[in-house]
Design an enzyme around this catalytic site. Structure first.
Site, PDB file in Angstrom:
ATOM      1  N   GLU A   7      -8.733   1.357  -4.419  1.00  0.00           N
ATOM      2  CA  GLU A   7      -9.808   0.982  -3.484  1.00  0.00           C
ATOM      3  C   GLU A   7     -10.601   2.217  -3.055  1.00  0.00           C
ATOM      4  OE1 GLU A   7      -8.689  -1.601  -0.248  1.00  0.00           O
ATOM      5  OE2 GLU A   7     -10.638  -1.389   0.723  1.00  0.00           O
ATOM      6  N   GLU A   9       0.830  -1.205   0.000  1.00  0.00           N
ATOM      7  CA  GLU A   9       0.000   0.000   0.000  1.00  0.00           C
ATOM      8  C   GLU A   9       0.867   1.258   0.000  1.00  0.00           C
ATOM      9  OE1 GLU A   9      -2.771  -0.219   3.290  1.00  0.00           O
ATOM     10  OE2 GLU A   9      -3.481  -2.197   2.657  1.00  0.00           O
TER      11      GLU A   9
HETATM   12  O1  KIV Z   1      -6.444  -7.293   1.647  1.00  0.00           O
HETATM   13  C1  KIV Z   1      -7.265  -7.263   0.706  1.00  0.00           C
HETATM   14  O2  KIV Z   1      -8.174  -8.108   0.592  1.00  0.00           O
HETATM   15  C2  KIV Z   1      -7.127  -6.206  -0.275  1.00  0.00           C
HETATM   16  C3  KIV Z   1      -8.282  -6.003  -1.214  1.00  0.00           C
HETATM   17  C4  KIV Z   1      -9.361  -5.297  -0.503  1.00  0.00           C
HETATM   18  C5  KIV Z   1      -7.858  -5.333  -2.449  1.00  0.00           C
HETATM   19  O3  KIV Z   1      -6.166  -5.514  -0.284  1.00  0.00           O
END
Ligand code: KIV
EC number: 2.1.2.11
Length: 275
Positions: free
Chosen positions: A182, A115
């Site tokens: 997201e 991220e």
């Molecule tokens: O951890 C996860 O499931 C994710 C998705 C929401 C993209 O990062």
């Protein structure tokens, strides 16, 4: 056909939407793989949907490796992307490469996801330089829930929207081969998708993205509580499970399960000798 970083990128060029779902175990991953999914994400959402935490922050490298390896054993064709958990890459470029390497070696990932935008570009570049493909993740970044002050739609004002666009360009330049968006407004996600060459994979970001991802427990309605606006329930598996569990309890208590057809036989004369 095995999905690879190259085939996923070709899908963007061919306007063939990329399909991705989360999975955390062998049997679910096997079903998705057999159904023809392009990619499986072993998301750190496993902290919430598999381990019952309230957010993703407590997830460890060991958790990710354990679940990733199970998913890998169930997949023949899906590209397996594994999340780098909180504090496994933010601390230093060295930690990022080291931990990405562990997800590949021990978790049998095909790629890792982390991220962040511009701030984590040194990490993205170093991981890619170590021949490990990277998916970036922008917009609502659940590992930053405390900094964001909750799970909220991102990029709604001009400054935030511009920053998201710049971050998407930055992660592309750093070498990410795809980016998850997201909870980003539809028109902004579409603009980002048109502005970069790498595929965008949306969750709560509308149909203008190059692909979609959902948490599988969400799309199968396995939770009775809160369901985000962007989740479509494709089947009410949660309800089917509850009905089956209740029926099992009833039949076991009534003595109607197990039936004759579920039991093993032995010759009567052997039993008689035991009395
Ligand atoms: O951890 C996860 O499931 C994710 C998705 C929401 C993209 O990062």
């Amino acid at each position: 056909m095995k999905n690879t970083v190259t085939t996923i990128q070709e899908q963007k060029m061919m306007k063939d939407k990329i399909t991705m779902l989360t999975a955390y175990d062998y049997s679910t991953a096997k079903r998705m793989d057999e159904a023809g999914i392009n990619s499986i994400l072993v998301g750190d959402s496993l902290g919430m949907v598999m381990l019952g935490y309230e957010d993703t922050l407590s997830v460890t490298m060991e958790d990710m490796i354990h679940h990733a390896a199970a998913v890998a054993r169930g997949c023949e064709n899906a590209l397996i992307v594994v999340d780098m958990p909180f504090m496994s890459y933010q601390t230093s470029v060295y930690d990022a490469v080291n931990n990405a390497g562990r997800l590949m070696k021990e978790g049998r990932a095909n790629a890792v996801k982390l991220e962040g935008g511009e701030k984590v570009c040194p990490q993205i570049k170093a991981i890619v330089d170590a021949s490990i493909p990277v998916v970036a993740h922008l917009g609502l970044m659940p590992q930053s829930v405390n900094a964001f002050g909750g799970f909220k739609v991102q990029g709604r004002d001009e400054e935030a929207a511009r920053k998201l666009l710049l971050d998407a360009k930055a992660v592309e330049a750093a070498g990410a081969f795809a980016v998850v968006l997201e909870c980003v407004p539809y028109k902004l996600a579409s603009l980002i998708s048109q502005s970069i060459r790498i595929p965008t994979i949306g969750i709560g970001a509308g149909a203008g993205c190059d692909g979609q991802v959902l948490v599988y427990q969400d799309m199968l309605a396995m939770f009775s509580g809160f369901r985000p606006k962007f989740v479509k329930c494709f089947s009410n598996v949660g309800e089917v499970m509850t009905v089956a569990f209740k029926q099992y309890i009833e039949e076991t208590k009534a003595g109607t399960f197990p039936g004759e057809e579920h039991t093993f036989q032995i010759a009567d004369e052997i039993i008689e000798k035991l009395y």
